[in-house]
Motif scaffolding. Sequence first.
Motif, PDB file in Angstrom:
ATOM      1  N   ARG A  22      50.561  36.880 -12.540  1.00  0.00           N
ATOM      2  CA  ARG A  22      50.419  38.236 -12.010  1.00  0.00           C
ATOM      3  C   ARG A  22      49.079  38.796 -12.465  1.00  0.00           C
ATOM      4  O   ARG A  22      48.807  38.895 -13.658  1.00  0.00           O
ATOM      5  N   HIS A  24      46.738  41.806 -13.014  1.00  0.00           N
ATOM      6  CA  HIS A  24      46.775  43.254 -13.211  1.00  0.00           C
ATOM      7  C   HIS A  24      45.366  43.767 -12.922  1.00  0.00           C
ATOM      8  O   HIS A  24      44.474  43.681 -13.758  1.00  0.00           O
ATOM      9  N   ALA A  52      45.058  46.247  -2.324  1.00  0.00           N
ATOM     10  CA  ALA A  52      46.456  45.973  -1.988  1.00  0.00           C
ATOM     11  C   ALA A  52      46.539  45.069  -0.761  1.00  0.00           C
ATOM     12  O   ALA A  52      47.362  44.138  -0.702  1.00  0.00           O
ATOM     13  N   ASP A  53      45.688  45.313   0.222  1.00  0.00           N
ATOM     14  CA  ASP A  53      45.679  44.498   1.439  1.00  0.00           C
ATOM     15  C   ASP A  53      45.266  43.063   1.150  1.00  0.00           C
ATOM     16  O   ASP A  53      45.655  42.134   1.868  1.00  0.00           O
ATOM     17  N   GLY A  55      46.316  41.470  -1.326  1.00  0.00           N
ATOM     18  CA  GLY A  55      47.464  40.803  -1.940  1.00  0.00           C
ATOM     19  C   GLY A  55      47.713  41.150  -3.387  1.00  0.00           C
ATOM     20  O   GLY A  55      48.667  40.640  -3.990  1.00  0.00           O
ATOM     21  N   ARG A  57      49.240  43.090  -6.268  1.00  0.00           N
ATOM     22  CA  ARG A  57      50.471  43.872  -6.302  1.00  0.00           C
ATOM     23  C   ARG A  57      50.567  44.782  -7.518  1.00  0.00           C
ATOM     24  O   ARG A  57      51.524  45.533  -7.661  1.00  0.00           O
ATOM     25  N   THR A  58      49.599  44.719  -8.406  1.00  0.00           N
ATOM     26  CA  THR A  58      49.480  45.682  -9.511  1.00  0.00           C
ATOM     27  C   THR A  58      48.034  46.139  -9.534  1.00  0.00           C
ATOM     28  O   THR A  58      47.127  45.354  -9.820  1.00  0.00           O
ATOM     29  N   LYS A  87      53.179  50.343   0.026  1.00  0.00           N
ATOM     30  CA  LYS A  87      54.411  49.556  -0.040  1.00  0.00           C
ATOM     31  C   LYS A  87      54.242  48.317  -0.919  1.00  0.00           C
ATOM     32  O   LYS A  87      53.282  47.563  -0.767  1.00  0.00           O
ATOM     33  N   GLY A  88      55.181  48.113  -1.829  1.00  0.00           N
ATOM     34  CA  GLY A  88      55.210  46.894  -2.619  1.00  0.00           C
ATOM     35  C   GLY A  88      54.101  46.768  -3.634  1.00  0.00           C
ATOM     36  O   GLY A  88      53.838  45.662  -4.122  1.00  0.00           O
ATOM     37  N   VAL A  89      53.436  47.878  -3.980  1.00  0.00           N
ATOM     38  CA  VAL A  89      52.318  47.831  -4.917  1.00  0.00           C
ATOM     39  C   VAL A  89      52.605  48.748  -6.097  1.00  0.00           C
ATOM     40  O   VAL A  89      52.948  49.918  -5.917  1.00  0.00           O
ATOM     41  N   HIS A  90      52.506  48.202  -7.299  1.00  0.00           N
ATOM     42  CA  HIS A  90      52.632  49.028  -8.504  1.00  0.00           C
ATOM     43  C   HIS A  90      51.277  49.664  -8.794  1.00  0.00           C
ATOM     44  O   HIS A  90      50.241  48.996  -8.740  1.00  0.00           O
ATOM     45  N   GLY A 282      49.255  35.157  -4.986  1.00  0.00           N
ATOM     46  CA  GLY A 282      49.530  36.050  -3.865  1.00  0.00           C
ATOM     47  C   GLY A 282      48.296  36.719  -3.306  1.00  0.00           C
ATOM     48  O   GLY A 282      48.389  37.556  -2.403  1.00  0.00           O
TER      49      GLY A 282
END
Length: 316
Positions: A22, A24, A52-53, A55, A57-58, A87-90, A282
């Motif tokens: 992941r 960050h 975010a687009d 990929g 996610r944080t 959506k789907g993003v911290h 991702g």
Amino acid sequence: MSTPGLGLPMVVPAPDLPARVRIHEVGPRDGLQNEKATVPTGVKAEFIRRLADAGLRTVEATSFVHPKWVPQLADAEALFPQVKDLKGVHLPVLVPNMRGLERALALGADRIAVFASATESFAKANLNRTVEESLAVFEPVVARAKDEGAHVRGYVSMCFGDPWEGAVPLHQVAHVCGALLDMGCDELSLGDTIGVATPGHVLELLAALNEQHVPTSVLGVHFHDTYGQALANTLAALEHGVTTVDASAGGLGGCPYAKSATGNLATEDLVWMLHGLGIDTGVDLGRLVATSEWMADRLGRPSPSRTLRALSHKEQ
């Protein structure tokens, strides 16, 4: 083993590494806070959306510090509402104290970060407190954030070296990490704020933390590339089992309170290495490169990311 396409590394997995990492992403906060010129709020929001687009996610969005201390992030209240519904993003945000936390919670932030130091000198320079005084300030902040259902990250800076104190004893880092976990932090980020770590030092610190009952599962790493060691240090951390790595798109950032701290590990360089190792992130590398190029244009200077420069050169 797989064959590379245009702009993709050859995939050759190595043994005993995580299947997924992941990332960050800290560019919008840690990267832009060090800029001399203030970046318009709309550009920051678009930067976050583009990341975010790609990929990620944080994506650490901003910091709710007093504008006096970090004027580049004085627009936190204006920025966060523009991106919080991704959506789907911290979207973690940094808070220095209870006032900062209240401001963040009022806007719906559900991922909070606090910023501690492993050394007295940096605690004084960055927080104007001793290490113990800063931990005392964070304790009710973390407790309140947890009561509100927020996820809390604890940054620990100067884990490997300090420009005033030199090498940092392992037990100092372990003490601060243990204190942050005891007060309720969900994860910790180990910062090599001035970029002096080497792989053996990384492995030694991670082992020492495990011995002090700080599990690898809660640890992330945050390397600066001052001496060109960030990727080597990251690989050492992966070999130990770490699966969270901080990085900054385009290699933006440093630290305004430590002049010897140069840029963060570039997200593009990290993704190139991870994808070459067959590790899932991702992240779409092409979209990430395009995003960092777009941001570099807005800042008026080229990115220090070597992967970005190499791929941009291929496209010319």
